[in-house]
Design a protein around this motif. Structure first.
Motif, mmCIF file in Angstrom:
data_model
loop_
_atom_site.group_PDB
_atom_site.id
_atom_site.type_symbol
_atom_site.label_atom_id
_atom_site.label_comp_id
_atom_site.label_asym_id
_atom_site.label_seq_id
_atom_site.Cartn_x
_atom_site.Cartn_y
_atom_site.Cartn_z
ATOM 1 N N ALA A 129 -1.097 5.800 1.561
ATOM 2 C CA ALA A 129 -0.989 4.991 2.575
ATOM 3 C C ALA A 129 0.086 5.028 3.615
ATOM 4 O O ALA A 129 1.325 5.037 3.236
ATOM 5 N N CYS A 179 2.182 -3.667 1.932
ATOM 6 C CA CYS A 179 2.904 -2.625 0.885
ATOM 7 C C CYS A 179 3.329 -3.420 -0.436
ATOM 8 O O CYS A 179 3.186 -2.844 -1.529
ATOM 9 N N ILE A 222 3.442 5.329 -0.424
ATOM 10 C CA ILE A 222 3.513 4.425 0.886
ATOM 11 C C ILE A 222 4.274 4.936 1.769
ATOM 12 O O ILE A 222 5.816 5.203 1.451
ATOM 13 N N ILE A 242 1.361 2.771 6.779
ATOM 14 C CA ILE A 242 1.249 1.248 7.048
ATOM 15 C C ILE A 242 2.289 1.014 8.106
ATOM 16 O O ILE A 242 3.662 1.280 7.993
ATOM 17 N N LEU A 254 5.961 3.463 5.206
ATOM 18 C CA LEU A 254 6.096 2.375 6.502
ATOM 19 C C LEU A 254 6.250 2.898 7.828
ATOM 20 O O LEU A 254 7.104 3.822 8.015
ATOM 21 N N THR A 279 7.891 0.400 -0.423
ATOM 22 C CA THR A 279 7.558 1.587 -0.034
ATOM 23 C C THR A 279 8.472 2.993 -0.212
ATOM 24 O O THR A 279 9.573 2.780 -1.280
ATOM 25 N N ILE A 297 -0.267 -3.619 -2.283
ATOM 26 C CA ILE A 297 -0.180 -2.051 -2.869
ATOM 27 C C ILE A 297 0.368 -1.813 -3.965
ATOM 28 O O ILE A 297 -0.131 -1.246 -5.241
ATOM 29 N N ARG A 298 1.627 -2.119 -3.883
ATOM 30 C CA ARG A 298 2.807 -1.628 -5.111
ATOM 31 C C ARG A 298 2.187 -2.590 -6.313
ATOM 32 O O ARG A 298 2.245 -1.931 -7.504
#
Length: 225
Positions: free
Chosen positions: A49, A64, A75, A51, A77, A95, A67-68
């Protein structure tokens, strides 16, 4: 083909990243805000992802963290801010990397590829499948103290499906992943091995099921009991 979620309320950024990442043979799935991204994640398998922090509704830091807590994927950011406190919050929320706008698209591609390499190396050797535990290092499946030994290709096929629950694999993909690019047999080999796996694990239908998507391939669904 790996799937990348782009969550950004800026249409121009999404369009740029879709163009760049599609050119790198990634499949791009787009969300205009964090809430839309969470709905996408429920129905689409995603491998990474990207983001943006500043989004309406659910912002990037909240997404974030979501998702985690719920998925195991890298991820990145993406933000216009370049201040230490913002980066600190990003890493605290989970992230893996942080890219500041404006950025060179090629740099983002390099970071994506680096994260995929890191996650591949760090991938757990253990997969839990309901009552079953798959040990990739020892090529065995256990339920408590009982050990279930499978022929190599059946083990590799089950492991491939179990590693990505709910993800649809075409027969062609499974041939390439399990039997290799040079395999000279036909795709019916996959059907035969799937049938054997279903027979072997018929007593575990409350734990998982291998579903046939007619004319396409297979996916493994984990049952929640």
């Amino acid at each position: 083909m790996r799937r990348i979620l782009i969550a950004d309320d800026d249409l121009h950024i999404r369009t740029l990243l879709r163009h760049v990442l599609t050119r790198e043979n990634y499949k791009v799935i787009e969300a205009k805000d964090g809430l839309e991204a969470t709905e996408i994640l429920k129905v689409n398998p995603v491998d990474l992802a990207v983001i943006d922090i500043m989004m309406p509704g659910m912002n990037g830091l909240e997404l974030c963290e979501y998702i985690r807590e719920n998925y195991d994927l890298p991820i990145i950011l993406l933000t216009a801010k370049d201040q230490l406190p913002d980066k600190e919050q990003g890493y605290k929320r989970g992230t893996d990397d942080y890219v500041t706008k404006p950025f060179e698209p090629e740099e983002l591609v390099y970071r994506i590829k680096a994260l995929f390499r890191r996650y591949q190396v760090a991938a757990s050797a253990i997969i839990h499948l309901g009552r079953l535990t798959i040990d990739r290092n020892n090529y065995e499946i256990t339920e408590g103290s009982s050990v279930i030994l499978l022929p190599l290709k059946e083990f590799e096929l089950l492991t491939q499906l179990a590693e990505y629950p709910s993800r649809l694999f075409t027969r062609e993909e499974l041939i390439r992943l399990i039997w290799g690019e040079d395999y000279e047999g036909d795709e019916r080999t996959v059907d035969v091995h799937i049938k054997r796996l279903r027979q072997r694990f018929s007593a575990y239908q409350a734990d998982f099921a291998i579903q046939t998507i007619r004319g396409v391939g297979y996916k493994l669904e984990v049952m929640h009991v």
